[in-house]
Design a protein around this motif. Structure first.
Motif, PDB file in Angstrom:
ATOM      1  N   PHE A 288      39.760  45.699  47.217  1.00  0.00           N
ATOM      2  CA  PHE A 288      40.268  46.145  45.924  1.00  0.00           C
ATOM      3  C   PHE A 288      39.710  45.382  44.729  1.00  0.00           C
ATOM      4  O   PHE A 288      40.016  45.710  43.595  1.00  0.00           O
ATOM      5  N   PHE A 289      38.936  44.348  44.974  1.00  0.00           N
ATOM      6  CA  PHE A 289      38.365  43.589  43.872  1.00  0.00           C
ATOM      7  C   PHE A 289      37.052  42.955  44.303  1.00  0.00           C
ATOM      8  O   PHE A 289      36.707  42.932  45.477  1.00  0.00           O
ATOM      9  N   SER A 290      36.308  42.456  43.329  1.00  0.00           N
ATOM     10  CA  SER A 290      35.038  41.788  43.605  1.00  0.00           C
ATOM     11  C   SER A 290      34.876  40.616  42.640  1.00  0.00           C
ATOM     12  O   SER A 290      35.476  40.582  41.574  1.00  0.00           O
ATOM     13  N   ARG A 291      34.052  39.658  43.047  1.00  0.00           N
ATOM     14  CA  ARG A 291      33.795  38.469  42.234  1.00  0.00           C
ATOM     15  C   ARG A 291      32.300  38.464  41.882  1.00  0.00           C
ATOM     16  O   ARG A 291      31.447  38.663  42.738  1.00  0.00           O
ATOM     17  N   TRP A 292      32.000  38.222  40.595  1.00  0.00           N
ATOM     18  CA  TRP A 292      30.642  38.292  40.072  1.00  0.00           C
ATOM     19  C   TRP A 292      30.296  37.025  39.299  1.00  0.00           C
ATOM     20  O   TRP A 292      31.175  36.406  38.703  1.00  0.00           O
ATOM     21  N   THR A 293      29.003  36.684  39.286  1.00  0.00           N
ATOM     22  CA  THR A 293      28.505  35.559  38.503  1.00  0.00           C
ATOM     23  C   THR A 293      27.511  36.082  37.474  1.00  0.00           C
ATOM     24  O   THR A 293      26.634  36.892  37.786  1.00  0.00           O
ATOM     25  N   LEU A 294      27.651  35.605  36.257  1.00  0.00           N
ATOM     26  CA  LEU A 294      26.750  35.976  35.173  1.00  0.00           C
ATOM     27  C   LEU A 294      25.450  35.184  35.320  1.00  0.00           C
ATOM     28  O   LEU A 294      25.480  33.957  35.456  1.00  0.00           O
ATOM     29  N   THR A 295      24.317  35.881  35.337  1.00  0.00           N
ATOM     30  CA  THR A 295      23.016  35.221  35.470  1.00  0.00           C
ATOM     31  C   THR A 295      22.383  35.046  34.092  1.00  0.00           C
ATOM     32  O   THR A 295      22.919  35.511  33.087  1.00  0.00           O
ATOM     33  N   GLU A 296      21.235  34.411  34.051  1.00  0.00           N
ATOM     34  CA  GLU A 296      20.490  34.252  32.797  1.00  0.00           C
ATOM     35  C   GLU A 296      19.582  35.449  32.533  1.00  0.00           C
ATOM     36  O   GLU A 296      18.997  35.549  31.458  1.00  0.00           O
ATOM     37  N   LYS A 297      19.460  36.359  33.506  1.00  0.00           N
ATOM     38  CA  LYS A 297      18.581  37.518  33.375  1.00  0.00           C
ATOM     39  C   LYS A 297      19.192  38.564  32.450  1.00  0.00           C
ATOM     40  O   LYS A 297      20.410  38.704  32.386  1.00  0.00           O
ATOM     41  N   GLU A 298      18.318  39.289  31.761  1.00  0.00           N
ATOM     42  CA  GLU A 298      18.732  40.397  30.912  1.00  0.00           C
ATOM     43  C   GLU A 298      17.974  41.645  31.324  1.00  0.00           C
ATOM     44  O   GLU A 298      16.866  41.561  31.855  1.00  0.00           O
ATOM     45  N   THR A 299      18.582  42.806  31.064  1.00  0.00           N
ATOM     46  CA  THR A 299      17.932  44.071  31.340  1.00  0.00           C
ATOM     47  C   THR A 299      18.345  45.086  30.284  1.00  0.00           C
ATOM     48  O   THR A 299      19.365  44.898  29.608  1.00  0.00           O
ATOM     49  N   ILE A 300      17.564  46.134  30.144  1.00  0.00           N
ATOM     50  CA  ILE A 300      17.885  47.231  29.232  1.00  0.00           C
ATOM     51  C   ILE A 300      18.047  48.475  30.080  1.00  0.00           C
ATOM     52  O   ILE A 300      17.155  48.836  30.844  1.00  0.00           O
ATOM     53  N   VAL A 301      19.213  49.136  29.957  1.00  0.00           N
ATOM     54  CA  VAL A 301      19.571  50.265  30.804  1.00  0.00           C
ATOM     55  C   VAL A 301      19.825  51.488  29.933  1.00  0.00           C
ATOM     56  O   VAL A 301      20.546  51.405  28.937  1.00  0.00           O
ATOM     57  N   ASP A 302      19.234  52.625  30.309  1.00  0.00           N
ATOM     58  CA  ASP A 302      19.503  53.884  29.614  1.00  0.00           C
ATOM     59  C   ASP A 302      20.991  54.194  29.717  1.00  0.00           C
ATOM     60  O   ASP A 302      21.598  54.016  30.776  1.00  0.00           O
ATOM     61  N   ILE A 303      21.583  54.672  28.648  1.00  0.00           N
ATOM     62  CA  ILE A 303      23.024  54.927  28.632  1.00  0.00           C
ATOM     63  C   ILE A 303      23.429  55.940  29.708  1.00  0.00           C
ATOM     64  O   ILE A 303      24.542  55.883  30.234  1.00  0.00           O
ATOM     65  N   ALA A 304      22.520  56.822  30.094  1.00  0.00           N
ATOM     66  CA  ALA A 304      22.827  57.845  31.110  1.00  0.00           C
ATOM     67  C   ALA A 304      23.068  57.233  32.489  1.00  0.00           C
ATOM     68  O   ALA A 304      23.750  57.837  33.314  1.00  0.00           O
ATOM     69  N   VAL A 305      22.535  56.053  32.761  1.00  0.00           N
ATOM     70  CA  VAL A 305      22.697  55.434  34.082  1.00  0.00           C
ATOM     71  C   VAL A 305      23.548  54.162  34.032  1.00  0.00           C
ATOM     72  O   VAL A 305      23.645  53.442  35.017  1.00  0.00           O
TER      73      VAL A 305
END
Length: 119
Positions: free
Chosen positions: A82-99
């Motif tokens: 029912f839940f997940s744990r995530w870590t913020l990385t130093e990487k960046e990305t640009i994603v089309d709003i459609a995806v």
């Protein structure tokens, strides 16, 4: 009611230009803002998105008629039922709003750069 929703796609708030993103997206003028309205939903700076491109929103971007989200990438640490744990990385990305992925039902920053997301 539906009249309260705006189903167009546009940047909200203070809009600024970013020449670095313009060169990345190969356009002359690249407009950015902290908030994007798309199909009745708002995507704002610091929103957490999951899915194929998990990340935290840095800003919304428009180049011509195309709209993007600039994300700081999240890395999955542990996936529970029912839940997940995530870590913020130093990487960046640009994603089309459609995806762009969906927001979790609820999330909180457990510690600096560590997020708990309830599905």
């Amino acid at each position: 009611s539906l009249k309260d929703f705006n189903f167009t796609t546009h940047l909200l708030g203070n809009v600024f230009t970013d020449s670095v993103l313009g060169s990345v997206l190969q356009c002359d003028v690249c407009s950015c803002s902290t908030t994007l309205q798309h199909d009745g939903k708002k995507f704002s700076q610091n929103d957490v998105l999951l899915g194929k491109h998990p990340g935290r929103v840095i800003c919304a971007v428009r180049s011509g008629n195309n709209f993007w989200l600039r994300l700081q990438v999240l890395k999955l640490e542990k996936d529970f039922e029912f839940f997940s744990r995530w870590t913020l990385t130093e990487k960046e990305t640009i994603v089309d709003i459609a995806v762009a992925g969906a927001r979790p039902n609820c999330w909180l920053e457990e510690a600096p750069k560590t997020f708990l997301c309830i599905h």
